[in-house]
Design a protein around this motif. Structure first.
Motif, PDB file in Angstrom:
ATOM      1  N   ARG A  14       0.812  -1.217   0.000  1.00  0.00           N
ATOM      2  CA  ARG A  14       0.000   0.000   0.000  1.00  0.00           C
ATOM      3  C   ARG A  14       0.850   1.273   0.000  1.00  0.00           C
ATOM      4  O   ARG A  14       0.554   2.213  -0.761  1.00  0.00           O
ATOM      5  CB  ARG A  14      -0.949  -0.012   1.197  1.00  0.00           C
ATOM      6  CG  ARG A  14      -1.964   1.134   1.183  1.00  0.00           C
ATOM      7  CD  ARG A  14      -2.989   0.959   2.288  1.00  0.00           C
ATOM      8  NE  ARG A  14      -3.752  -0.254   2.095  1.00  0.00           N
ATOM      9  CZ  ARG A  14      -4.778  -0.364   1.263  1.00  0.00           C
ATOM     10  NH1 ARG A  14      -5.146   0.686   0.534  1.00  0.00           N
ATOM     11  NH2 ARG A  14      -5.435  -1.506   1.142  1.00  0.00           N
ATOM     12  N   PRO A  15       1.913   1.378   0.810  1.00  0.00           N
ATOM     13  CA  PRO A  15       2.708   2.616   0.767  1.00  0.00           C
ATOM     14  C   PRO A  15       3.285   2.901  -0.615  1.00  0.00           C
ATOM     15  O   PRO A  15       3.356   4.057  -1.039  1.00  0.00           O
ATOM     16  CB  PRO A  15       3.806   2.365   1.804  1.00  0.00           C
ATOM     17  CG  PRO A  15       3.232   1.343   2.737  1.00  0.00           C
ATOM     18  CD  PRO A  15       2.397   0.465   1.868  1.00  0.00           C
ATOM     19  N   LEU A  16       3.716   1.859  -1.321  1.00  0.00           N
ATOM     20  CA  LEU A  16       4.282   2.069  -2.652  1.00  0.00           C
ATOM     21  C   LEU A  16       3.199   2.437  -3.660  1.00  0.00           C
ATOM     22  O   LEU A  16       3.407   3.276  -4.528  1.00  0.00           O
ATOM     23  CB  LEU A  16       5.011   0.806  -3.116  1.00  0.00           C
ATOM     24  CG  LEU A  16       6.267   0.419  -2.326  1.00  0.00           C
ATOM     25  CD1 LEU A  16       6.831  -0.894  -2.845  1.00  0.00           C
ATOM     26  CD2 LEU A  16       7.317   1.517  -2.428  1.00  0.00           C
ATOM     27  N   ALA A  17       2.045   1.795  -3.548  1.00  0.00           N
ATOM     28  CA  ALA A  17       0.955   2.093  -4.482  1.00  0.00           C
ATOM     29  C   ALA A  17       0.445   3.518  -4.293  1.00  0.00           C
ATOM     30  O   ALA A  17      -0.009   4.156  -5.255  1.00  0.00           O
ATOM     31  CB  ALA A  17      -0.183   1.094  -4.290  1.00  0.00           C
ATOM     32  N   ASP A  18       0.527   4.035  -3.060  1.00  0.00           N
ATOM     33  CA  ASP A  18       0.042   5.386  -2.784  1.00  0.00           C
ATOM     34  C   ASP A  18       1.086   6.457  -3.103  1.00  0.00           C
ATOM     35  O   ASP A  18       0.748   7.638  -3.204  1.00  0.00           O
ATOM     36  CB  ASP A  18      -0.372   5.508  -1.305  1.00  0.00           C
ATOM     37  CG  ASP A  18      -1.606   4.669  -0.986  1.00  0.00           C
ATOM     38  OD1 ASP A  18      -2.347   4.337  -1.928  1.00  0.00           O
ATOM     39  OD2 ASP A  18      -1.806   4.342   0.198  1.00  0.00           O
ATOM     40  N   ALA A  19       2.342   6.062  -3.264  1.00  0.00           N
ATOM     41  CA  ALA A  19       3.410   7.037  -3.492  1.00  0.00           C
ATOM     42  C   ALA A  19       3.418   7.492  -4.949  1.00  0.00           C
ATOM     43  O   ALA A  19       3.300   6.665  -5.854  1.00  0.00           O
ATOM     44  CB  ALA A  19       4.764   6.429  -3.129  1.00  0.00           C
TER      45      ALA A  19
END
Length: 483
Positions: free
Chosen positions: A185-190
């Protein structure tokens, strides 16, 4: 900010005189089916709202040539009313494409064609109101009606006007939302990081194809279609594709005739009558009924891989099932490192890639915020999930005299068939019969050769016209009152 003169708005001349009998929230295939089947019911005053400005069905995965996994008879209306003007065949006739379809001999139509068919229906039903964001739903005990606040949006998605509608019954059809696993999730949101969900695949396809190495995560139909599309567009010998999945195999979806009977009203009734704990145990075991891949897609992938190996060199691809992503992080500014674990071996490894496509499915969209004001009235099961009865209604406190029906968010109570397009028309007919208190649509008494369970299930009681009492508190009256 002005207030528009629109159906359901309190300032509309007829709004106070005639509240809605049915307010549909969300216009996906489920509520579009409901709208189409409700149109011929003359006494039913309805309106459907969606924040989008036009109908689109999963536009990010309408890959050229991909087909529905259900026959074309699973359109919006046919399995409830084959004589409806809103059948897929009538859509073809309106486009003068009936004979070409006849000669094409296709039982499973392309996804893009299903999307176009649904859009045709949506453009011809007057009760649909796009560009309306629902802000809140409350129960108004003085009016004995649901109170619906909405914001009308301009073409740019900005607030244009506020409105309020009153309704005796509500049907929630807000669909699903893409599921992104927590480690990613952190990478997809970045911003700028090439980690996307399959729902957005086509919007990023050109960028993805330009990446040196691509990883697909997830073994469902979307993952298979995306892997095949990438494979077909990568140079032989330099494919540089990785495909990993949690499932123990790249397995086909259940397509046997008797297996498909899990997507019938008979099985839905059987599943609903099971104890809550049994239902919860069953659902994970039934993943291959709805999360596997179409055998034709598996065949196409193998054929493409085999073709690329004809001259002795294996394609530069790695397909590994039984793997899950433990954690993930960035390498430099553009690359991604996936920390993988093999469930059966208990081994771990790292994979560095230039782009990640998450074919990790969808989850039922939560409506807690939308129904926050109604939360004290909603009865829940031991896991805190809303209880839903056999007629697709939320179980509410008896103080609420209206009904809230649910579309495509009741897998925990109605089984794997809940999101299946083949049950859409039947579910819509069930809801309409329940709301009106009349059998506008004759529901089938038997739909499967399989007998689910040793004890025969009690047959549903035919609907009759409203006679009063709590059992029919949600139905519309014979003569609609003027307030």
């Amino acid at each position: 900010m002005t207030t528009p003169s629109a159906p359901g708005n309190p300032n509309h001349p007829n709004a106070q005189e005639r509240p809605l009998d049915l307010a549909g929230i969300g216009i996906g295939p489920s509520n579009l089916s409901l709208a189409a089947l409700s149109q011929p019911i003359g006494e039913l005053h309805s309106a459907f709202y969606d924040e989008n400005h036009t109908f689109h069905w999963h536009p990010g995965i309408l890959i050229e040539g991909t087909a529905l996994q259900v026959p074309f008879l699973a359109d919006l209306v046919t399995l409830a009313d084959p004589a409806s003007p809103w059948t897929f065949l009538n859509y073809l006739k309106s486009r003068e494409r009936l004979y070409p379809f006849y000669f094409a001999e296709r039982f499973h139509i392309q996804r893009a064609e299903y999307d176009a068919y649904c859009r045709w229906v949506s453009q011809n039903l007057p009760a649909l109101h796009f560009g309306h964001h629902i802000d809140a739903i409350r129960w108004n005990p003085e009016r004995v009606l649901f109170e619906i606040d909405y914001t009308q949006l301009d073409p740019d998605g900005e607030a244009e006007a506020l409105g309020r509608a009153y309704a005796r019954n509500i049907v929630l059809g807000v669909g699903t939302t893409p599921h992104i696993p927590d480690p990613l999730r952190p990478l997809a949101d970045a911003p700028g990081v090439p980690v996307i969900h399959s729902a957005d695949y086509l919007a990023h396809r050109d960028r993805l194809l330009a990446a040196e190495h691509i990883t697909v995560v997830g073994s469902g139909q979307s993952g298979a279609e995306i892997f095949l599309d990438l494979l077909r567009h990568r140079p032989a010998g330099r494919e540089r594709l990785h495909w990993v999945a949690r499932t123990p195999a790249f397995a086909p979806m259940e397509r046997s005739r008797l297996g498909l009977e899990h997507f019938t009203p008979d099985y839905t009734h059987y599943f609903h009558a099971l104890p809550e704990g049994v239902r919860d145990q069953l659902l994970p075991q039934q993943w291959q009924l709805h999360k596997g891949m179409d055998p034709a897609t598996i065949t196409a992938i193998h054929d493409e891989l085999y073709r690329r190996s004809l001259h002795g060199d294996w394609p530069d691809t790695t397909l590994t099932p039984g793997v899950f992503v433990r954690t993930a992080g960035r390498v430099g500014t553009t690359r991604v490192e996936l920390h993988l674990e093999h469930a059966e071996q208990g081994t771990r490894s790292r994979l560095t890639t230039d782009a990640v496509i998450l074919a990790t499915g969808y989850r039922e969209r939560r409506v807690d915020t939308l129904l926050a004001a109604l939360d004290p009235y909603i009865r829940r099961d031991s896991s805190g999930r809303p209880r839903i009865d056999a007629e697709q209604r939320l179980v509410l406190d008896p103080l609420v005299k209206g009904a809230i029906h649910i579309q495509n968010a009741q897998t925990h109570t109605h089984g794997v068939g809940s999101p299946d397009l083949g049950l859409t028309a039947w579910r819509s007919a069930t809801i309409l019969n329940s709301i009106t208190g009349n059998s506008h649509y004759k529901l089938p008494q038997r739909t499967a050769f399989t007998t689910f369970g040793l004890e025969p299930r009690p047959m549903p009681r035919p609907h009759t016209s409203t006679t009063g009492g709590s059992e029919h508190r949600h139905t519309i009256p014979r003569q609609l009152p003027v307030h």
